[in-house]
Design an enzyme around this catalytic site. Sequence first.
Site, PDB file in Angstrom:
ATOM      1  N   ASN A  80       0.850  -1.187   0.000  1.00 26.35           N
ATOM      2  CA  ASN A  80       0.000   0.000   0.000  1.00 26.35           C
ATOM      3  C   ASN A  80       0.894   1.248   0.000  1.00 26.35           C
ATOM      4  OD1 ASN A  80      -1.422   2.290   1.123  1.00 26.35           O
ATOM      5  ND2 ASN A  80      -3.104   0.910   1.545  1.00 26.35           N
ATOM      6  N   HIS A 100       0.897   6.237   1.819  1.00 26.90           N
ATOM      7  CA  HIS A 100       1.696   7.171   2.622  1.00 26.90           C
ATOM      8  C   HIS A 100       2.688   7.976   1.791  1.00 26.90           C
ATOM      9  CE1 HIS A 100      -0.256   6.125   6.142  1.00 26.90           C
ATOM     10  NE2 HIS A 100       0.616   5.344   6.732  1.00 26.90           N
ATOM     11  N   HIS A 126      -5.747   3.510  -1.715  1.00 28.85           N
ATOM     12  CA  HIS A 126      -7.087   3.816  -1.190  1.00 28.85           C
ATOM     13  C   HIS A 126      -7.472   5.208  -1.698  1.00 28.85           C
ATOM     14  CE1 HIS A 126      -9.755   4.044   2.714  1.00 28.85           C
ATOM     15  NE2 HIS A 126     -10.428   4.318   1.628  1.00 28.85           N
ATOM     16  N   ARG A 153      -9.704   7.851  -1.134  1.00 29.20           N
ATOM     17  CA  ARG A 153     -10.667   8.267  -0.107  1.00 29.20           C
ATOM     18  C   ARG A 153     -11.559   9.375  -0.631  1.00 29.20           C
ATOM     19  NH1 ARG A 153      -8.907   6.438   5.419  1.00 29.20           N
ATOM     20  NH2 ARG A 153     -10.743   7.565   6.081  1.00 29.20           N
ATOM     21  N   ARG A 164      -7.431  12.639   0.744  1.00 26.22           N
ATOM     22  CA  ARG A 164      -6.351  13.131   1.611  1.00 26.22           C
ATOM     23  C   ARG A 164      -4.970  12.664   1.164  1.00 26.22           C
ATOM     24  NH1 ARG A 164      -7.461   9.790   7.135  1.00 26.22           N
ATOM     25  NH2 ARG A 164      -9.454  10.819   6.921  1.00 26.22           N
ATOM     26  N   GLU A 215      -8.700   0.228  -2.851  1.00 26.75           N
ATOM     27  CA  GLU A 215      -9.560   0.262  -1.655  1.00 26.75           C
ATOM     28  C   GLU A 215     -10.491   1.453  -1.779  1.00 26.75           C
ATOM     29  OE1 GLU A 215      -7.146   0.647   1.781  1.00 26.75           O
ATOM     30  OE2 GLU A 215      -6.060  -1.190   1.405  1.00 26.75           O
ATOM     31  N   THR A 224      -8.151   3.278   8.381  1.00 25.59           N
ATOM     32  CA  THR A 224      -9.346   2.432   8.413  1.00 25.59           C
ATOM     33  C   THR A 224      -9.389   1.675   9.738  1.00 25.59           C
ATOM     34  OG1 THR A 224      -8.895   2.167   6.076  1.00 25.59           O
ATOM     35  CG2 THR A 224     -10.666   0.837   6.983  1.00 25.59           C
ATOM     36  N   GLU A 276     -10.612  -9.752   3.032  1.00 28.90           N
ATOM     37  CA  GLU A 276      -9.347  -9.348   3.639  1.00 28.90           C
ATOM     38  C   GLU A 276      -9.596  -9.230   5.129  1.00 28.90           C
ATOM     39  OE1 GLU A 276      -7.178  -6.057   1.950  1.00 28.90           O
ATOM     40  OE2 GLU A 276      -6.096  -5.738   3.817  1.00 28.90           O
ATOM     41  N   HIS A 296      -3.450  -4.702   7.684  1.00 30.33           N
ATOM     42  CA  HIS A 296      -3.601  -3.574   8.599  1.00 30.33           C
ATOM     43  C   HIS A 296      -2.741  -3.766   9.851  1.00 30.33           C
ATOM     44  CE1 HIS A 296      -5.631   0.250   9.255  1.00 30.33           C
ATOM     45  NE2 HIS A 296      -5.264   0.029  10.498  1.00 30.33           N
TER      46      HIS A 296
HETATM   47  N1  PXP Z   1      -5.634  -3.296   4.044  1.00 32.49           N
HETATM   48  C1  PXP Z   1      -6.612  -2.365   4.113  1.00 32.49           C
HETATM   49  C2  PXP Z   1      -7.973  -2.750   3.652  1.00 32.49           C
HETATM   50  C3  PXP Z   1      -6.347  -1.053   4.564  1.00 32.49           C
HETATM   51  O1  PXP Z   1      -7.336  -0.149   4.620  1.00 32.49           O
HETATM   52  C4  PXP Z   1      -5.033  -0.731   4.943  1.00 32.49           C
HETATM   53  C5  PXP Z   1      -4.711   0.652   5.415  1.00 32.49           C
HETATM   54  O2  PXP Z   1      -4.897   1.557   4.393  1.00 32.49           O
HETATM   55  C6  PXP Z   1      -4.044  -1.720   4.837  1.00 32.49           C
HETATM   56  C7  PXP Z   1      -4.367  -2.997   4.417  1.00 32.49           C
HETATM   57  C8  PXP Z   1      -2.617  -1.439   5.177  1.00 32.49           C
HETATM   58  O3  PXP Z   1      -2.493  -1.158   6.536  1.00 32.49           O
HETATM   59  P1  PXP Z   1      -1.110  -0.631   7.097  1.00 32.49           P
HETATM   60  O4  PXP Z   1      -0.837   0.674   6.437  1.00 32.49           O
HETATM   61  O5  PXP Z   1      -1.364  -0.515   8.572  1.00 32.49           O
HETATM   62  O6  PXP Z   1      -0.085  -1.658   6.741  1.00 32.49           O
END
Ligand code: PXP
Length: 237
Positions: free
Chosen positions: A7, A10, A43, A45, A49, A70, A101, A151, A191
Site C-alpha cells: 500500500n 503514505h 485507497h 478516499r 487526503r 480500496e 481504516t 481481507e 492492517h
Molecule cells: N488493508 C486495508 C484494507 C487497509 O485499509 C489498509 C490501510 O490503508 C491496509 C491494508 C494497510 O495497513 P497498514 O498501512 O497498517 O499496513
Amino acid sequence: MPRLGVNIDHVATLRQARGGYEPDPVMAASMVQLAGADGIVVHLREDRRHIQDRDLMILRETVHLQLNLEMAAEEAIAKIAINVKPDLVTLVPERRQELTTEGGLGVAEHRDRIQAMVEFLHNGGIPVSLFIDPDLTQVKAASKVHADVIELHTGKYANTRRLSERDAELENLVQAAKLACKLGLRVSAGHGLNYQNIQPLKGIMEIEEYNIGHSIISRSVFVGLDRAVREMHDLIR
Ligand code: PXP
C-alpha cells in the site's frame, strides 16, 4: 506462497503535506514492482487526503501486477472504479475523522447495500474483496453477498500488547480464514502488520496475500524502498 501487496498511500500523504508533486506515488509503485512485490494497493478516499484521481489513472497504465483499489461503498467512487478497472476492489468502511481504516465492514449489518455494490462492480468486470474483522458472522455474510475475497482486518491482532491477547486474536484469524476457505472465498489479511508481527501469521495457510503499507513505507525512510519491500517479501515467504 503468499503474495505481498504494498500500500503506497503514505507516499501520497507525504506529497500532499506540501501540495507539490514529490514524492510521486507513481514512481514509488514502479520501485515497489522492481523490488519484487506482487501487487500495488491504493485507497482513493472521499476526502482525497492522499491518493488523487490522477494517481489512480496513471497507476492503471503503469502497474502491471495486481492493482487493488480500496474504496468506500459509495456510488461516486464506484463509478471511478468502473472507469479505471483495477484488478480488484476492496470495499472498506470510511469515516472522515479517522486517521486510518479503523474497523472492518459491517457486511452483516448493511447486507443489501454491500450486495448491491458487489453486484455493480461485478457487472463492471471487477472482482471484489471485503475488508472484515475476523468474525464468523461477517465471513458468512461476505459469502452471502458473493464477494470473491475477504481481507481479514489484522489491526486488533497488531495492537495487542499481551501474549495471551495476541494468541486469542490469532485464533480468531485462524477460525475466520478456515471458514472463508470452506465457503470458497479467497483470503487476504492486512492492517498494522510489520516486520515482527507478521511471523506468527505465517502459520495460517489459508492467507494467500498480505497487504501492508505503513511499516514498509516507514522503514523505507531509513533503508530505501527497494530494501524495505524485499525484506518484507522475504519474511512472508
Ligand atoms: N488493508 C486495508 C484494507 C487497509 O485499509 C489498509 C490501510 O490503508 C491496509 C491494508 C494497510 O495497513 P497498514 O498501512 O497498517 O499496513
